[in-house]
Design a protein around this motif. Structure first.
Motif, short mmCIF file in Angstrom:
data_model
loop_
_atom_site.label_atom_id
_atom_site.label_comp_id
_atom_site.label_asym_id
_atom_site.label_seq_id
_atom_site.Cartn_x
_atom_site.Cartn_y
_atom_site.Cartn_z
N ILE A 207 -36.45 -3.98 20.92
CA ILE A 207 -35.42 -2.98 20.65
C ILE A 207 -35.71 -1.73 21.48
O ILE A 207 -36.84 -1.25 21.51
CB ILE A 207 -35.41 -2.61 19.14
N ARG A 208 -34.65 -1.23 22.09
CA ARG A 208 -34.76 0.03 22.82
C ARG A 208 -33.60 0.92 22.39
O ARG A 208 -32.46 0.47 22.28
CB ARG A 208 -34.74 -0.19 24.33
N ILE A 209 -33.92 2.20 22.14
CA ILE A 209 -32.91 3.18 21.74
C ILE A 209 -32.81 4.22 22.85
O ILE A 209 -33.79 4.92 23.15
CB ILE A 209 -33.29 3.86 20.41
N CYS A 221 -37.85 -3.05 13.18
CA CYS A 221 -37.42 -1.66 12.97
C CYS A 221 -38.13 -0.75 13.97
O CYS A 221 -39.35 -0.84 14.15
CB CYS A 221 -37.72 -1.22 11.54
N VAL A 222 -37.35 0.16 14.59
CA VAL A 222 -37.89 1.09 15.57
C VAL A 222 -37.31 2.48 15.32
O VAL A 222 -36.13 2.61 14.98
CB VAL A 222 -37.55 0.62 17.01
N ARG A 223 -38.13 3.52 15.51
CA ARG A 223 -37.67 4.91 15.40
C ARG A 223 -37.88 5.62 16.74
O ARG A 223 -38.90 5.41 17.39
CB ARG A 223 -38.42 5.67 14.31
N VAL A 224 -36.90 6.45 17.09
CA VAL A 224 -36.96 7.22 18.32
C VAL A 224 -36.47 8.64 18.05
O VAL A 224 -35.51 8.83 17.30
CB VAL A 224 -36.11 6.57 19.43
N ILE A 231 -25.47 7.14 20.97
CA ILE A 231 -26.72 6.38 20.92
C ILE A 231 -26.46 4.97 21.41
O ILE A 231 -25.55 4.27 20.92
CB ILE A 231 -27.29 6.36 19.49
N THR A 232 -27.26 4.52 22.37
CA THR A 232 -27.15 3.16 22.90
C THR A 232 -28.36 2.36 22.45
O THR A 232 -29.52 2.77 22.67
CB THR A 232 -27.09 3.18 24.43
#
Length: 411
Positions: A207-209, A221-224, A231-232
């Motif tokens: 996953i990339r944000i 789950c990922v946080r940025v 947001i892409t």
């Protein structure tokens, strides 16, 4: 009856020993408890000597019955339990211990009642009634042997639930192939979780944000931080774009109103398009009528065997018609309470989207919703739901003027 309804005939039980022991156990208990109930009325209001004589005559039957109850009960316990520790480590064993304790009360009270029927007999009858309750509970509980044989890997195959959005976060979700991509934004921090078809966070998909890998916040789950209003999200080979309001405005009151209005409808028509991923879709037209009538017809989809099928639910009866058939079949059904909003009362994180819709999260499914509501009437006009292998879109119409739903008549 308890033998046929209980665990004596389970596949893991000795074919002859378990049902035979159970029948002896139940039959002896029936003779004993039935005799106690009868003894309570013998000589009632009459001579005390007459009651004592009857109690002593009954003891000649009760003692052998007690021995059979104890012996057959011990055999059944041995066939249902794998270890002594299961008596206190499982609910089945706990109830079995309680039943044994009540049996001890019965024996003591029975010995006293043989010489002085009266209060001791009443205590014995109360204990006997509690034993019957315990038997009923045991019938509905999984025995220790069954629990012990459950593969340890069974629990491991159930994926952990996806990471929920933080409280007061703005939420949104979208379909990405067979997975669901969910977004939660708090301040300038974005949390993205990818939900797979099994209901857990899909940790196998990178996953990339906004081009950043971020930090992990659980499986899939990922946080940025920081992020802007556009947001892409890239989940594997798929890309999803979200638009977030600069200053999210609470829609809790609007959602509560939409729920009240929906639940108060007398009828409604809805057009549903449902998908579990690429190549799997269903298009269904529904009509709902208070207090619980439902009619629907599958009008399209990727499963030809169900396209054209119809169902009508009226009270406790379900009528069904196969595609191309003119004849309805009838079956019993659980009555429904309709119309009713598709989201639950615990829904939270309700905010207005930049386009004026309402987005929110329902932990009951769990599911992410976006609904459009008529500001004048409060009617929900459309709904988009994202959940595990469940991507659904509704269009609502004919509020309080849907054609009546009646039981069909076959030719």
């Amino acid at each position: 009856c308890p033998t046929f309804a209980g665990h004596a005939l389970d596949a893991d039980q000795p074919r002859l020993l378990a049902p035979a022991a159970d029948l002896v156990h139940v039959a002896a208990a029936a003779v004993w408890i039935g005799g106690l109930a009868t003894l309570a009325f013998v000589g009632r209001g009459g001579e005390r000597a007459r009651r004592i004589a009857a109690a002593r005559r009954f003891a000649a039957i009760a003692v052998p019955a007690l021995v059979l109850v104890a012996a057959a009960g011990a055999v059944r316990a041995l066939t249902e339990l794998d270890a002594v520790g299961e008596l206190w480590s499982t609910a089945y064993g706990n109830v079995l211990l309680a039943k044994a304790a009540l049996f001890g009360v019965l024996v003591v009270a029975g010995a006293r009642a043989a010489g002085r029927p009266g209060r001791a007999l009443r205590v014995e009858l109360v204990a006997a009634a509690l034993v019957v309750v315990a038997v009923g509970v045991l019938t509905d509980l999984a025995p220790g042997r069954t629990l012990a044989r459950t593969p340890a890997s069974a629990a491991a195959t159930i994926p952990p639930p996806p990471t929920p959005p933080p409280a007061r976060a703005y939420v949104d979700a979208a379909e990405a192939g067979a997975d669901g991509v969910t977004l939660a934004v708090t301040g300038h921090t974005a949390q993205v979780t990818v939900i797979d078809g099994a209901g857990g966070g899909d940790a196998s998909i990178p996953i990339r944000i906004d081009g950043k890998s971020g930090t992990s916040c659980g499986p899939g789950c990922v946080r940025v931080a920081p992020v802007g209003t556009q947001i892409t999200v890239t989940a594997g080979s798929r890309t999803v774009r979200f638009t977030v309001p600069a200053k999210p405005r609470s829609a809790a009151a609007a959602l509560a109103r939409a729920t009240r209005v929906f639940d108060a409808l007398t009828s409604v028509t809805l057009d549903e398009r449902l998908s579990s991923g690429p190549g799997h879709s269903l298009h269904t037209l529904y009509r709902e009528q208070a207090p619980g009538r439902l009619a629907y017809r599958v009008v399209g989809g990727t499963s030809p065997s169900v396209v054209g099928s119809e169902t009508i639910l009226v009270g406790h009866t379900r009528y069904q018609r196969a595609p191309g058939s003119t004849r309805w079949t009838k079956a019993a059904a659980q009555p429904l309470s309709l119309p009713a909003a598709w989201w639950g009362p615990r829904s939270r994180n309700a905010y207005f989207t930049p386009s004026g819709a309402i987005s929110f999260y329902d932990p009951g499914y769990p599911a992410w919703f976006t609904i459009r509501v008529d500001p004048t009437s409060g009617h929900t006009l459309s709904l988009r739901m994202t959940a595990t292998a469940h991507f659904m879109v509704h269009r609502y119409s004919a509020f309080d003027r849907t054609s009546p739903i009646v039981a069909p008549v076959s030719p």
